[in-house]
Write a protein that holds these residues in place. Structure first.
Motif, PDB file in Angstrom:
ATOM      1  N   THR A  33     -68.333  55.260 -47.502  1.00 46.33           N
ATOM      2  CA  THR A  33     -68.743  54.698 -46.473  1.00 46.33           C
ATOM      3  C   THR A  33     -67.755  53.569 -45.894  1.00 46.33           C
ATOM      4  N   THR A  34     -67.714  53.576 -44.496  1.00 41.81           N
ATOM      5  CA  THR A  34     -66.584  52.507 -44.197  1.00 41.81           C
ATOM      6  C   THR A  34     -67.230  51.707 -42.688  1.00 41.81           C
ATOM      7  N   GLU A  35     -66.665  50.599 -42.261  1.00 40.78           N
ATOM      8  CA  GLU A  35     -67.475  49.711 -41.239  1.00 40.78           C
ATOM      9  C   GLU A  35     -66.382  49.505 -40.268  1.00 40.78           C
ATOM     10  N   LEU A  36     -66.595  49.655 -39.097  1.00 41.88           N
ATOM     11  CA  LEU A  36     -65.812  49.238 -37.926  1.00 41.88           C
ATOM     12  C   LEU A  36     -65.402  47.583 -38.013  1.00 41.88           C
ATOM     13  N   MET A  37     -63.902  47.552 -37.790  1.00 40.67           N
ATOM     14  CA  MET A  37     -63.395  46.168 -38.111  1.00 40.67           C
ATOM     15  C   MET A  37     -63.183  45.780 -36.592  1.00 40.67           C
ATOM     16  N   THR A  38     -62.530  46.451 -36.044  1.00 40.97           N
ATOM     17  CA  THR A  38     -61.942  46.195 -34.355  1.00 40.97           C
ATOM     18  C   THR A  38     -61.464  47.476 -33.535  1.00 40.97           C
ATOM     19  N   LEU A  39     -61.766  47.391 -32.259  1.00 39.50           N
ATOM     20  CA  LEU A  39     -61.680  48.481 -31.439  1.00 39.50           C
ATOM     21  C   LEU A  39     -60.335  48.130 -30.709  1.00 39.50           C
ATOM     22  N   ASP A  40     -59.562  49.250 -30.184  1.00 37.94           N
ATOM     23  CA  ASP A  40     -58.211  48.900 -29.322  1.00 37.94           C
ATOM     24  C   ASP A  40     -58.501  48.467 -27.983  1.00 37.94           C
ATOM     25  N   ASN A  41     -57.786  47.484 -27.711  1.00 38.44           N
ATOM     26  CA  ASN A  41     -58.386  46.959 -26.154  1.00 38.44           C
ATOM     27  C   ASN A  41     -57.575  47.822 -25.155  1.00 38.44           C
ATOM     28  N   ASP A  42     -56.559  48.607 -25.419  1.00 40.81           N
ATOM     29  CA  ASP A  42     -56.098  49.262 -24.469  1.00 40.81           C
ATOM     30  C   ASP A  42     -56.815  50.437 -23.954  1.00 40.81           C
ATOM     31  N   PRO A  43     -57.245  50.455 -22.717  1.00 41.08           N
ATOM     32  CA  PRO A  43     -58.051  51.314 -22.061  1.00 41.08           C
ATOM     33  C   PRO A  43     -57.749  52.929 -22.143  1.00 41.08           C
ATOM     34  N   PHE A  44     -56.333  53.197 -22.347  1.00 42.58           N
ATOM     35  CA  PHE A  44     -55.642  54.481 -22.642  1.00 42.58           C
ATOM     36  C   PHE A  44     -55.380  54.977 -23.642  1.00 42.58           C
ATOM     37  N   LEU A  45     -56.089  54.105 -24.791  1.00 39.66           N
ATOM     38  CA  LEU A  45     -55.938  54.411 -26.142  1.00 39.66           C
ATOM     39  C   LEU A  45     -57.264  54.323 -26.803  1.00 39.66           C
ATOM     40  N   HIS A  46     -57.767  55.412 -27.335  1.00 42.77           N
ATOM     41  CA  HIS A  46     -59.338  55.356 -28.137  1.00 42.77           C
ATOM     42  C   HIS A  46     -59.112  55.186 -29.540  1.00 42.77           C
ATOM     43  N   GLN A  47     -59.040  54.112 -30.058  1.00 44.83           N
ATOM     44  CA  GLN A  47     -58.615  53.923 -31.718  1.00 44.83           C
ATOM     45  C   GLN A  47     -59.378  52.754 -32.017  1.00 44.83           C
ATOM     46  N   MET A  48     -59.681  52.811 -33.369  1.00 47.94           N
ATOM     47  CA  MET A  48     -60.434  51.707 -34.068  1.00 47.94           C
ATOM     48  C   MET A  48     -59.889  51.601 -35.291  1.00 47.94           C
ATOM     49  N   VAL A  49     -60.275  50.304 -35.764  1.00 46.27           N
ATOM     50  CA  VAL A  49     -59.838  50.116 -37.329  1.00 46.27           C
ATOM     51  C   VAL A  49     -60.868  49.885 -38.088  1.00 46.27           C
ATOM     52  N   VAL A  50     -60.820  50.494 -39.339  1.00 48.13           N
ATOM     53  CA  VAL A  50     -62.027  50.290 -40.230  1.00 48.13           C
ATOM     54  C   VAL A  50     -61.535  49.506 -41.592  1.00 48.13           C
ATOM     55  N   ASP A  51     -62.428  49.313 -42.532  1.00 46.97           N
ATOM     56  CA  ASP A  51     -62.339  48.630 -43.575  1.00 46.97           C
ATOM     57  C   ASP A  51     -62.068  49.220 -44.938  1.00 46.97           C
ATOM     58  N   ARG A  52     -61.519  50.458 -44.817  1.00 42.68           N
ATOM     59  CA  ARG A  52     -61.076  51.233 -45.971  1.00 42.68           C
ATOM     60  C   ARG A  52     -59.650  51.575 -45.809  1.00 42.68           C
ATOM     61  N   GLY A  53     -58.812  51.244 -46.870  1.00 42.56           N
ATOM     62  CA  GLY A  53     -57.472  51.517 -46.738  1.00 42.56           C
ATOM     63  C   GLY A  53     -56.980  52.505 -48.134  1.00 42.56           C
ATOM     64  N   ARG A  54     -55.745  52.537 -48.395  1.00 42.56           N
ATOM     65  CA  ARG A  54     -54.796  53.062 -49.593  1.00 42.56           C
ATOM     66  C   ARG A  54     -55.615  52.905 -50.875  1.00 42.56           C
ATOM     67  N   VAL A  55     -55.862  51.498 -51.014  1.00 48.03           N
ATOM     68  CA  VAL A  55     -56.579  51.254 -52.491  1.00 48.03           C
ATOM     69  C   VAL A  55     -57.875  51.797 -52.419  1.00 48.03           C
ATOM     70  N   ASN A  56     -58.646  52.394 -51.583  1.00 52.66           N
ATOM     71  CA  ASN A  56     -59.909  53.039 -51.537  1.00 52.66           C
ATOM     72  C   ASN A  56     -59.906  54.610 -51.415  1.00 52.66           C
ATOM     73  N   GLY A  57     -58.670  54.957 -51.315  1.00 51.21           N
ATOM     74  CA  GLY A  57     -58.238  56.383 -51.523  1.00 51.21           C
ATOM     75  C   GLY A  57     -58.325  57.054 -50.045  1.00 51.21           C
ATOM     76  N   ALA A  58     -58.164  56.483 -48.967  1.00 49.21           N
ATOM     77  CA  ALA A  58     -58.109  56.805 -47.561  1.00 49.21           C
ATOM     78  C   ALA A  58     -56.725  57.408 -47.455  1.00 49.21           C
ATOM     79  N   TYR A  59     -56.602  58.323 -46.574  1.00 51.18           N
ATOM     80  CA  TYR A  59     -55.309  59.241 -46.247  1.00 51.18           C
ATOM     81  C   TYR A  59     -55.083  59.418 -44.995  1.00 51.18           C
ATOM     82  N   ILE A  60     -53.968  59.886 -44.407  1.00 53.60           N
ATOM     83  CA  ILE A  60     -53.587  60.357 -43.079  1.00 53.60           C
ATOM     84  C   ILE A  60     -54.310  61.828 -42.838  1.00 53.60           C
TER      85      ILE A  60
END
Length: 306
Positions: free
Chosen positions: A117-144
């Motif tokens: 599971t993960t939770e939303l942290m921030t959304l990109d403010n650029d209207p031409f980019l649909h991206q978000m940042v979540v609170d799981r990273g490399r230490v949790n096993g997340a990968y590209i």
């Protein structure tokens, strides 16, 4: 006498040169990936601080919700639970039947996909980019490339990973495309983001294709990145083009991209794809724990059935 530095024009030129230099270095040199990761790690506390007001307001709204709203929500959730329970009862027999058919066809049995599971942290403010940042990273096993879903359907995939956070590219971004198939007949296409939060474009659909409004599009699994069978979108518009070879097809995402705050990150890749990446020991142990929990759950459910 009143000058305290270079003129604004020179400052702008200096910033532009610096930005172009960083863009060139990011494009040509691989070591910029580690620099970007360290910079994202350093800004993680700032992202946490920025997300605190929205989290606080969300919790406050739940606290001050009226009793009637809570009763109505409880009734709606109870009704949804009954509906899902009925579907699960049918799915048990359908899954058993599907397993028998795959065994007759000597097909490889499908495995449950581990997730975290993960939770939303921030959304990109650029209207031409649909991206978000979540609170799981490399230490949790997340990968590209890791698929991300919510309770309704496919949300997107991870495009960059820092130590504690990950950046997710949404399926509605204009640069994102996902292989899909029509759930009704299995025809396969490519669904590309249209740059709008509620629309996808289904690419290269011949005019005589058996596709209609309200058709469900699910992941086909053809590219090997997204597992098969996850809901992506529902066809909202089909406009045949008599003067051209392809029809214009639009679809509406199933996932609640503008509302969801909790998500699942799927461990959809097989283990051999991880051999070329240097994961931290903590990430490896966490990923193994997630996989083992998924296997234990599957084993427990299979053992409890008659």
């Amino acid at each position: 006498m009143f000058s305290h530095g270079p003129a604004p024009g020179y400052r702008m030129l200096l910033c532009a040169i610096l930005a172009l230099t960083l863009l060139y270095a990011d494009h040509r040199f691989d070591w910029m990936d580690s620099v970007r990761g360290r910079a994202a790690t350093m800004t993680t506390p700032i992202q946490w601080m920025v997300s605190l007001p929205s989290r606080g307001l969300s919790r406050l709204s739940r606290i001050v919700s009226s009793q009637s709203e809570l009763i109505e929500e409880n009734r709606r959730l109870h009704q949804q639970l009954l509906t899902l329970s009925q579907r699960v009862q049918r799915m048990a027999s359908l899954s058993a039947e599907n397993a028998r058919l795959r065994q007759l066809l000597h097909a490889t049995p499908r495995q449950d996909i581990p997730w975290m599971t993960t939770e939303l942290m921030t959304l990109d403010n650029d209207p031409f980019l649909h991206q978000m940042v979540v609170d799981r990273g490399r230490v949790n096993g997340a990968y590209i490339g890791q698929p991300v879903v919510d309770a309704s359907g496919l949300v997107g995939q991870v495009t960059s990973v820092s130590r504690y956070t990950s950046r997710v590219l949404l399926i509605t971004d204009a640069s994102h495309a996902v292989p899909v198939q029509i759930n009704r007949n299995g025809l396969r296409f490519i669904a590309q983001g249209a740059g709008q939060s509620n629309s996808l474009s289904v690419m290269n659909v011949p005019n005589n294709t058996d596709i209609h409004e309200d058709d469900l599009l699910v992941t086909s699994g053809m590219a090997g990145r997204f597992p098969e069978g996850y809901p992506v979108a529902r066809v909202s518009r089909v406009r045949r083009n008599p003067g051209g070879p392809f029809a214009h097809v639009e679809a509406e995402p199933i996932a609640r991209l503008d509302r969801s705050r909790q998500f699942l990150m799927l461990f959809a890749r097989s283990s051999e794809h991880h051999q070329d990446e240097q994961l931290e020991p903590a990430a490896v142990s966490i990923a193994l724990q997630v996989v083992q929990q998924g296997r234990d759950t599957t084993g427990g459910s299979n053992g409890s059935s008659p």
